[in-house]
Design an enzyme around this catalytic site. Structure first.
Site: not given
Length: 550
Positions: A424, A467, A437
């Site tokens: 992650d 993610e 973004h």
């Protein structure tokens, strides 16, 4: 090793297209070759049949002459055993006694309906041991010959197929359907005839003698041209008197071939003797001569087989041995001549239709091949979009877990270890809030790139959340997987991401690692849940770290 995803595809569509068209091509070629062979066999049968028709006509004409020869032989043998006793015959015998010492002489009955006996002297015969004028045989032979001369005159040299008919006596005289015109011609004729094979080979003591013996082709002595001769010995009461013979000239054989030639037999037509020397020939348009090598092959086959066919390049040769003549009838036809016939035109049409079919087959193959290629590309694109994340180019969640389950089952069956890494990105929300973004997307692409370059070709990685990433490492222990996760973390932490020409940033990740050996289980959901729990521990423990226990 896990199974490659490519092996799970239904098959190669291009290979199937190629195989289908290859099968159609081979089938069409087989049918075409089969029909071509049928045409070839039909052509050969027709050539044989046409050659047989000509042979039948030639044999029939030769048979008439040979029947005549056999009739004369029987008549002469009968005359020898039943000699004529008449005033004319006695007068002829008296005249013979006066003429026999002359170098050349002619003896004829007073009747105009007889042919003369043409002879040489007693002393002339001494030069050849084969010749003999014995008193006990000469009188009855002369009487038989004079009687024979009555019948011989009915021959018509202009109408008969044979050009000349002879009786050649060992006693120094002969009778001919074409009498000599001078003493010089008489002596030369007899001298020539007794040296010919048709006379000398018919000696009953010679193993070559036979009732009917044909000579090879030879040049006539008096401008007759090329000719052949058939002869039969005259033997009565065990004594050899002489030979009956017939001459057949090239000119008359050629004329007979012209009459007998079939209109469909387009090639060059020849008659050759037993030594394969040419006697007569009929040319045809577009004749092509045989090479020496081809001629040698034909002659070798003809000596082995009395009849047959043979193909020599673009030439087709058929031959048959004549029944009544010691000779062969030969036809040589070129490809161009064969194609001008009905079967040749059918063969050209068949070839043209097959070539047209092949052309259409090639065009159709290309059209279908391009359609299949486009469909395959579209299918591949749809399959890729269905299984991969468009931004990171890693497997999406569904495709990843599908392969995860398959790999788990395979490793369980093989009893090999398997490890799972759950990843992650740390503080990913701050990246989106701080840099936008687009920068967040760049960060995810960088993470996926580091993962792809670190893994082996048979390892499986996927993006399973915004993610979040998950990696399956087959044939890998927990400690080996921890080292892999650490390499990924270290490489990512060392890289910077360019926002613009003035700003860069970097990201880190946290990882949780578990293995099948540790858990004693290959269940995909259990392993992923354990790795996810350890990922949470890594995050609560300070982030940017790998947790492989707890």
């Amino acid at each position: 090793m896990p199974l490659s995803p490519l092996l799970q595809r239904a098959g190669n569509p291009f290979l199937r297209v190629h195989l289908c068209f290859l099968a159609v091509f081979l089938f069409s070629a087989f049918l075409t070759v089969h029909e071509a062979l049928e045409l070839k066999n039909n052509y050969e049968d027709r050539q044989r049949a046409q050659l047989a028709e000509i042979q039948k006509s030639l044999d029939s004409q030769f048979q008439e002459s040979i029947d005549e020869l056999m009739y004369y032989e029987k008549m002469l043998n009968y005359a020898l055993t039943h000699p004529l006793d008449s005033d004319h015959a006695r007068e002829a015998m008296t005249r013979f006694q006066r003429l026999r010492q002359q170098n050349t002489w002619q003896l004829q009955l007073s009747s105009p309906r007889s042919m003369p006996l043409n002879g040489v002297s007693d002393s002339w015969l001494a030069h050849d041991p084969l010749l003999l004028r014995e008193t006990e045989h000469i009188n009855q032979e002369l009487r038989a010959a004079l009687e024979f001369s009555f019948i011989l005159q009915f021959g018509d040299s202009a109408q008969d197929f044979h050009s000349r008919f002879w009786y050649i006596s060992r006693a120094g005289f002969f009778i001919s359907s074409r009498p000599p015109q001078s003493p010089q011609e008489l002596a030369q004729s007899y001298s020539t005839m007794i040296q010919r094979p048709y006379f000398r080979d018919q000696n009953p003591t010679n193993p070559l003698h036979s009732r009917l013996r044909w000579t090879e082709a030879y040049q006539g002595e008096f401008n007759e041209g090329l000719m052949m001769t058939v002869s039969t010995p005259i033997v009565s009461n065990g004594y050899w008197y002489g030979v009956l013979s017939m001459d057949f000239t090239q000119q008359r054989i050629h004329a007979l071939m012209m009459q007998a030639r079939h209109s469909l037999l387009q090639g060059k037509l020849l008659i050759v003797d037993r030594s394969l020397n040419e006697i007569a020939r009929l040319h045809a348009p577009n004749d092509e001569p045989l090479t020496q090598e081809q001629q040698g092959r034909v002659e070798a086959r003809m000596r082995q087989q009395p009849a047959g066919v043979m193909r020599l390049g673009t030439q087709f040769v058929s031959w048959s041995h004549l029944k009544n003549v010691d000779a062969y009838l030969v036809n040589i036809q070129s490809l161009r001549q064969g194609l001008s016939q009905e079967l040749g035109r059918v063969a050209l049409f068949l070839l043209g239709m097959w070539l047209l079919f092949v052309l259409l087959l090639v065009v159709t193959h290309q059209v279908i091949f391009r359609m299949v290629r486009r469909m395959d590309m579209l299918s591949s694109q749809l399959a890729w979009r269905a299984n991969y994340d468009g931004m990171t180019r890693l497997l999406n969640r569904n495709a990843f877990f599908e392969q995860f389950v398959a790999l788990a089952a395979h490793n369980k069956q093989q009893q090999t270890p398997m490890a799972v890494i759950q990843l992650d990105v740390d503080h990913f929300k701050n990246v989106n809030d701080t840099w936008g973004h687009a920068a967040g997307d760049q960060a995810l692409i960088r993470v996926a790139s580091v993962i792809s370059h670190t893994l082996r070709k048979y390892d499986v990685a996927g993006r399973i959340g915004g993610e979040e990433f998950c990696i399956v490492l087959p044939e890998t222990t927990l400690s080996e997987a921890s080292a892999v996760a650490e390499r990924i973390r270290t490489r990512l932490a060392a890289k910077t991401i360019l926002v613009n020409c003035k700003a860069t940033f970097s990201v880190t990740l946290s990882a949780g690692v578990t293995g099948s050996e540790e858990q004693g289980d290959y269940h995909a959901e259990t392993l992923q849940a354990t790795a996810d729990r350890r990922l949470y521990l890594a995050k609560t423990g300070g982030r940017n770290r790998v947790c492989a226990e707890g």
